[in-house]
Design a protein around this motif. Sequence first.
Motif, PDB file in Angstrom:
ATOM      1  N   LEU A  36       0.833  -1.213   0.000  1.00 52.98           N
ATOM      2  CA  LEU A  36       0.000   0.000   0.000  1.00 52.98           C
ATOM      3  C   LEU A  36       0.859   1.251   0.000  1.00 52.98           C
ATOM      4  O   LEU A  36       0.567   2.216  -0.701  1.00 52.98           O
ATOM      5  CB  LEU A  36      -0.940   0.005   1.211  1.00 52.98           C
TER       6      LEU A  36
ATOM      7  N   ALA B 149      -6.623   1.272   7.863  1.00 52.33           N
ATOM      8  CA  ALA B 149      -7.476   1.068   6.690  1.00 52.33           C
ATOM      9  C   ALA B 149      -7.768  -0.418   6.473  1.00 52.33           C
ATOM     10  O   ALA B 149      -8.899  -0.803   6.170  1.00 52.33           O
ATOM     11  CB  ALA B 149      -6.815   1.666   5.447  1.00 52.33           C
TER      12      ALA B 149
ATOM     13  N   VAL C 132      -9.693  -2.036   2.422  1.00 48.63           N
ATOM     14  CA  VAL C 132      -8.743  -2.467   1.394  1.00 48.63           C
ATOM     15  C   VAL C 132      -9.203  -3.805   0.822  1.00 48.63           C
ATOM     16  O   VAL C 132      -9.615  -4.694   1.568  1.00 48.63           O
ATOM     17  CB  VAL C 132      -7.330  -2.619   1.987  1.00 48.63           C
TER      18      VAL C 132
ATOM     19  N   PHE D 253      -7.861   0.571  -2.867  1.00 46.52           N
ATOM     20  CA  PHE D 253      -8.125   1.371  -1.682  1.00 46.52           C
ATOM     21  C   PHE D 253      -8.505   2.774  -2.125  1.00 46.52           C
ATOM     22  O   PHE D 253      -7.846   3.362  -2.976  1.00 46.52           O
ATOM     23  CB  PHE D 253      -6.892   1.447  -0.770  1.00 46.52           C
TER      24      PHE D 253
END
Length: 71
Positions: free
Chosen positions: A20, A35, A41, A63
Motif C-alpha cells: 500500500l 485502513a 482495502v 483502496f
Amino acid sequence: MGDVHDVPIRDETIRLGQFLKLANLIDTGADAKGAIADGLVSVNDAVETRRGRQLRAGDVVTFGGQSARVG
C-alpha cells in the motif's frame, strides 16, 4: 474500477501493508494498519483484513477508489 497501475516489486512476494505504501495508495504504515483493519482495502475484489497478507505478481489491491497491480 478505474485505471490500474502496475507497481514492480523486488522479491516474489510483498506484504499488503508494505505494498500500500510502495504503490502510494496510503502514506504511512499506521494508516495502512487502520485502513486494512477497517475493511477498506481489497485484494482481487475481496476485502482483506490481514496486513501481513502475502501478495504475488498479478494481485490487484484497491483502496480509496484507486487500484494497483503487483508487478
